[in-house]
Write a protein that holds these residues in place. Structure first.
Motif, PDB file in Angstrom:
ATOM      1  N   ASP A  31      10.441   1.027 -29.925  1.00 10.06           N
ATOM      2  CA  ASP A  31      10.501   0.221 -28.698  1.00 10.06           C
ATOM      3  C   ASP A  31      11.747  -0.661 -28.685  1.00 10.06           C
ATOM      4  OD1 ASP A  31       8.260   1.132 -27.358  1.00 10.06           O
ATOM      5  OD2 ASP A  31       6.930  -0.380 -28.238  1.00 10.06           O
ATOM      6  N   LYS A  32      12.029  -1.270 -29.809  1.00  9.57           N
ATOM      7  CA  LYS A  32      13.220  -2.121 -29.895  1.00  9.57           C
ATOM      8  C   LYS A  32      14.493  -1.296 -29.720  1.00  9.57           C
ATOM      9  CE  LYS A  32      11.107  -5.670 -32.783  1.00  9.57           C
ATOM     10  NZ  LYS A  32      11.047  -6.279 -34.120  1.00  9.57           N
ATOM     11  N   GLN A  33      14.512  -0.109 -30.325  1.00  7.87           N
ATOM     12  CA  GLN A  33      15.683   0.755 -30.211  1.00  7.87           C
ATOM     13  C   GLN A  33      15.860   1.213 -28.770  1.00  7.87           C
ATOM     14  OE1 GLN A  33      17.883   1.491 -32.673  1.00  7.87           O
ATOM     15  NE2 GLN A  33      19.113   2.532 -31.132  1.00  7.87           N
ATOM     16  N   ILE A  34      14.762   1.590 -28.114  1.00  6.61           N
ATOM     17  CA  ILE A  34      14.837   2.025 -26.717  1.00  6.61           C
ATOM     18  C   ILE A  34      15.340   0.885 -25.837  1.00  6.61           C
ATOM     19  CG2 ILE A  34      13.420   2.665 -24.712  1.00  6.61           C
ATOM     20  CD1 ILE A  34      11.705   4.350 -26.657  1.00  6.61           C
ATOM     21  N   SER A  35      14.823  -0.310 -26.060  1.00  9.53           N
ATOM     22  CA  SER A  35      15.255  -1.469 -25.280  1.00  9.53           C
ATOM     23  C   SER A  35      16.739  -1.748 -25.494  1.00  9.53           C
ATOM     24  CB  SER A  35      14.421  -2.682 -25.677  1.00  9.53           C
ATOM     25  OG  SER A  35      14.865  -3.833 -25.034  1.00  9.53           O
ATOM     26  N   SER A  36      17.154  -1.677 -26.748  1.00  4.54           N
ATOM     27  CA  SER A  36      18.569  -1.904 -27.067  1.00  4.54           C
ATOM     28  C   SER A  36      19.457  -0.842 -26.418  1.00  4.54           C
ATOM     29  CB  SER A  36      18.749  -1.883 -28.583  1.00  4.54           C
ATOM     30  OG  SER A  36      20.096  -1.884 -28.933  1.00  4.54           O
ATOM     31  N   ASP A  37      19.030   0.404 -26.479  1.00  8.57           N
ATOM     32  CA  ASP A  37      19.820   1.486 -25.886  1.00  8.57           C
ATOM     33  C   ASP A  37      19.889   1.347 -24.361  1.00  8.57           C
ATOM     34  OD1 ASP A  37      20.250   2.447 -28.393  1.00  8.57           O
ATOM     35  OD2 ASP A  37      18.964   4.215 -28.195  1.00  8.57           O
ATOM     36  N   ARG A  38      18.798   0.935 -23.744  1.00  6.63           N
ATOM     37  CA  ARG A  38      18.815   0.749 -22.290  1.00  6.63           C
ATOM     38  C   ARG A  38      19.772  -0.368 -21.885  1.00  6.63           C
ATOM     39  NH1 ARG A  38      12.474   1.648 -21.033  1.00  6.63           N
ATOM     40  NH2 ARG A  38      12.615   3.909 -20.829  1.00  6.63           N
ATOM     41  N   LYS A  39      19.752  -1.449 -22.668  1.00  5.71           N
ATOM     42  CA  LYS A  39      20.684  -2.539 -22.372  1.00  5.71           C
ATOM     43  C   LYS A  39      22.124  -2.052 -22.507  1.00  5.71           C
ATOM     44  CE  LYS A  39      17.742  -6.393 -23.745  1.00  5.71           C
ATOM     45  NZ  LYS A  39      17.509  -7.438 -24.758  1.00  5.71           N
ATOM     46  N   ILE A  57      34.570   9.831 -19.913  1.00  8.48           N
ATOM     47  CA  ILE A  57      34.033   9.454 -21.233  1.00  8.48           C
ATOM     48  C   ILE A  57      32.813   8.563 -21.055  1.00  8.48           C
ATOM     49  CG2 ILE A  57      34.503   8.142 -23.334  1.00  8.48           C
ATOM     50  CD1 ILE A  57      37.395   9.170 -23.155  1.00  8.48           C
ATOM     51  N   LEU A  58      32.896   7.632 -20.129  1.00  5.41           N
ATOM     52  CA  LEU A  58      31.756   6.750 -19.856  1.00  5.41           C
ATOM     53  C   LEU A  58      30.554   7.562 -19.371  1.00  5.41           C
ATOM     54  CD1 LEU A  58      30.537   3.918 -19.594  1.00  5.41           C
ATOM     55  CD2 LEU A  58      31.431   3.845 -17.268  1.00  5.41           C
ATOM     56  N   ALA A  59      30.775   8.530 -18.515  1.00  5.17           N
ATOM     57  CA  ALA A  59      29.695   9.371 -18.015  1.00  5.17           C
ATOM     58  C   ALA A  59      29.066  10.172 -19.155  1.00  5.17           C
ATOM     59  CB  ALA A  59      30.207  10.297 -16.920  1.00  5.17           C
ATOM     60  N   MET A  60      29.909  10.707 -20.035  1.00  9.10           N
ATOM     61  CA  MET A  60      29.390  11.447 -21.191  1.00  9.10           C
ATOM     62  C   MET A  60      28.574  10.518 -22.094  1.00  9.10           C
ATOM     63  SD  MET A  60      32.405  14.226 -22.177  1.00  9.10           S
ATOM     64  CE  MET A  60      33.048  13.162 -23.391  1.00  9.10           C
ATOM     65  N   HIS A  61      29.091   9.321 -22.302  1.00 11.03           N
ATOM     66  CA  HIS A  61      28.398   8.342 -23.145  1.00 11.03           C
ATOM     67  C   HIS A  61      27.026   8.001 -22.538  1.00 11.03           C
ATOM     68  CE1 HIS A  61      27.719   5.039 -25.872  1.00 11.03           C
ATOM     69  NE2 HIS A  61      27.564   4.210 -24.846  1.00 11.03           N
ATOM     70  N   LYS A  62      27.006   7.760 -21.234  1.00 14.19           N
ATOM     71  CA  LYS A  62      25.745   7.420 -20.569  1.00 14.19           C
ATOM     72  C   LYS A  62      24.761   8.590 -20.653  1.00 14.19           C
ATOM     73  CE  LYS A  62      27.045   3.719 -17.445  1.00 14.19           C
ATOM     74  NZ  LYS A  62      26.937   3.223 -16.075  1.00 14.19           N
ATOM     75  N   LYS A  63      25.282   9.795 -20.483  1.00 20.10           N
ATOM     76  CA  LYS A  63      24.412  10.976 -20.563  1.00 20.10           C
ATOM     77  C   LYS A  63      23.821  11.099 -21.974  1.00 20.10           C
ATOM     78  CE  LYS A  63      24.386  15.932 -19.707  1.00 20.10           C
ATOM     79  NZ  LYS A  63      25.181  17.096 -19.341  1.00 20.10           N
ATOM     80  N   THR A  64      24.653  10.879 -22.967  1.00 18.56           N
ATOM     81  CA  THR A  64      24.185  10.925 -24.355  1.00 18.56           C
ATOM     82  C   THR A  64      23.148   9.832 -24.620  1.00 18.56           C
ATOM     83  OG1 THR A  64      26.341  11.764 -25.051  1.00 18.56           O
ATOM     84  CG2 THR A  64      24.937  10.846 -26.763  1.00 18.56           C
ATOM     85  N   MET A  65      23.396   8.655 -24.104  1.00 16.04           N
ATOM     86  CA  MET A  65      22.449   7.549 -24.287  1.00 16.04           C
ATOM     87  C   MET A  65      21.111   7.851 -23.615  1.00 16.04           C
ATOM     88  SD  MET A  65      23.793   5.346 -26.257  1.00 16.04           S
ATOM     89  CE  MET A  65      22.643   4.019 -26.055  1.00 16.04           C
ATOM     90  N   LYS A  66      21.158   8.431 -22.411  1.00 16.06           N
ATOM     91  CA  LYS A  66      19.919   8.789 -21.714  1.00 16.06           C
ATOM     92  C   LYS A  66      19.134   9.815 -22.525  1.00 16.06           C
ATOM     93  CE  LYS A  66      21.483   7.853 -17.004  1.00 16.06           C
ATOM     94  NZ  LYS A  66      21.849   8.446 -15.695  1.00 16.06           N
ATOM     95  N   HIS A  67      19.852  10.797 -23.046  1.00 16.05           N
ATOM     96  CA  HIS A  67      19.195  11.818 -23.867  1.00 16.05           C
ATOM     97  C   HIS A  67      18.569  11.175 -25.112  1.00 16.05           C
ATOM     98  CE1 HIS A  67      18.326  15.624 -25.771  1.00 16.05           C
ATOM     99  NE2 HIS A  67      19.018  15.246 -26.837  1.00 16.05           N
ATOM    100  N   HIS A  68      19.302  10.270 -25.728  1.00 13.27           N
ATOM    101  CA  HIS A  68      18.798   9.576 -26.918  1.00 13.27           C
ATOM    102  C   HIS A  68      17.539   8.764 -26.582  1.00 13.27           C
ATOM    103  CE1 HIS A  68      18.957   7.782 -30.868  1.00 13.27           C
ATOM    104  NE2 HIS A  68      18.961   6.574 -30.342  1.00 13.27           N
ATOM    105  N   ILE A  69      17.555   8.093 -25.444  1.00  9.82           N
ATOM    106  CA  ILE A  69      16.393   7.300 -25.016  1.00  9.82           C
ATOM    107  C   ILE A  69      15.186   8.212 -24.788  1.00  9.82           C
ATOM    108  CG2 ILE A  69      15.458   5.903 -23.132  1.00  9.82           C
ATOM    109  CD1 ILE A  69      18.260   4.603 -22.918  1.00  9.82           C
ATOM    110  N   VAL A  70      15.405   9.361 -24.161  1.00  8.76           N
ATOM    111  CA  VAL A  70      14.313  10.317 -23.931  1.00  8.76           C
ATOM    112  C   VAL A  70      13.766  10.818 -25.263  1.00  8.76           C
ATOM    113  CG1 VAL A  70      13.786  12.624 -23.030  1.00  8.76           C
ATOM    114  CG2 VAL A  70      15.074  11.012 -21.642  1.00  8.76           C
ATOM    115  N   GLU A  71      14.653  11.103 -26.203  1.00  5.78           N
ATOM    116  CA  GLU A  71      14.216  11.574 -27.527  1.00  5.78           C
ATOM    117  C   GLU A  71      13.404  10.495 -28.252  1.00  5.78           C
ATOM    118  OE1 GLU A  71      13.421  14.245 -30.278  1.00  5.78           O
ATOM    119  OE2 GLU A  71      14.549  14.698 -28.466  1.00  5.78           O
ATOM    120  N   LEU A  72      13.847   9.263 -28.169  1.00  3.16           N
ATOM    121  CA  LEU A  72      13.084   8.170 -28.780  1.00  3.16           C
ATOM    122  C   LEU A  72      11.715   8.032 -28.110  1.00  3.16           C
ATOM    123  CD1 LEU A  72      15.829   5.416 -29.257  1.00  3.16           C
ATOM    124  CD2 LEU A  72      14.786   6.844 -31.015  1.00  3.16           C
ATOM    125  N   GLY A  73      11.672   8.228 -26.805  1.00  3.93           N
ATOM    126  CA  GLY A  73      10.396   8.186 -26.084  1.00  3.93           C
ATOM    127  C   GLY A  73       9.449   9.280 -26.558  1.00  3.93           C
TER     128      GLY A  73
END
Length: 137
Positions: A31-39, A57-73
């Motif tokens: 939960d903390k990691q997901i919250s941190s990644d969303r911020k 690059i920013l779009a790729m980074h955001k896409k990667t972060m979204k994927h990471h958040i989904v995986e953590l979920g």
């Protein structure tokens, strides 16, 4: 024997509770990691006059972060399912433990009743022997 089984069930309950607590701690970390990644996801930006590459690059980074958040979920969901399994196991073990405790209490009651009968028999024999001595004299 029943006492040993009751003790075993109590130990198993404690183990299940410990494992459940570990899973809950992992869920809290996720939960903390997901919250941190969303911020981080919503806080990252580039300068308004930056190049197109910066935006890509920013779009790729955001896409990667979204994927990471989904995986953590997903990981969090799996852990929550395991917690639910532990809850069911704990309930079952508690039921079994209560059954053994009931049997143990019934066994103690029987022993107590037998001791009372024995004491009553001894007291009766003492009384009879006193009366017998009294009439023999």
């Amino acid at each position: 024997m029943i006492d040993k089984l009751h003790h075993l069930k109590q130990v198993q309950i404690e183990q299940e509770l410990f494992q459940k607590q570990e899973l809950l701690q992992k869920i809290d970390l996720l939960d903390k990691q997901i919250s941190s990644d969303r911020k981080e996801l919503f806080g990252v930006q580039v300068e308004a006059v930056g190049s197109i590459v910066d935006f890509e690059i920013l779009a790729m980074h955001k896409k990667t972060m979204k994927h990471h958040i989904v995986e953590l979920g997903r990981q969090k969901l799996l852990l929550a399912q395991k917690v639910d399994q532990h809850n069911r196991a704990i309930v079952q073990l508690q039921k079994e433990s209560e059954q053994y405790e009931y049997l143990l209490n019934e066994q103690k009651k029987e022993i107590y009743k037998e001791e009372l009968k024995l004491e009553a028999l001894i007291a009766e024999e003492i009384t009879q022997s006193k009366w017998a001595k009294k009439y023999d004299e």
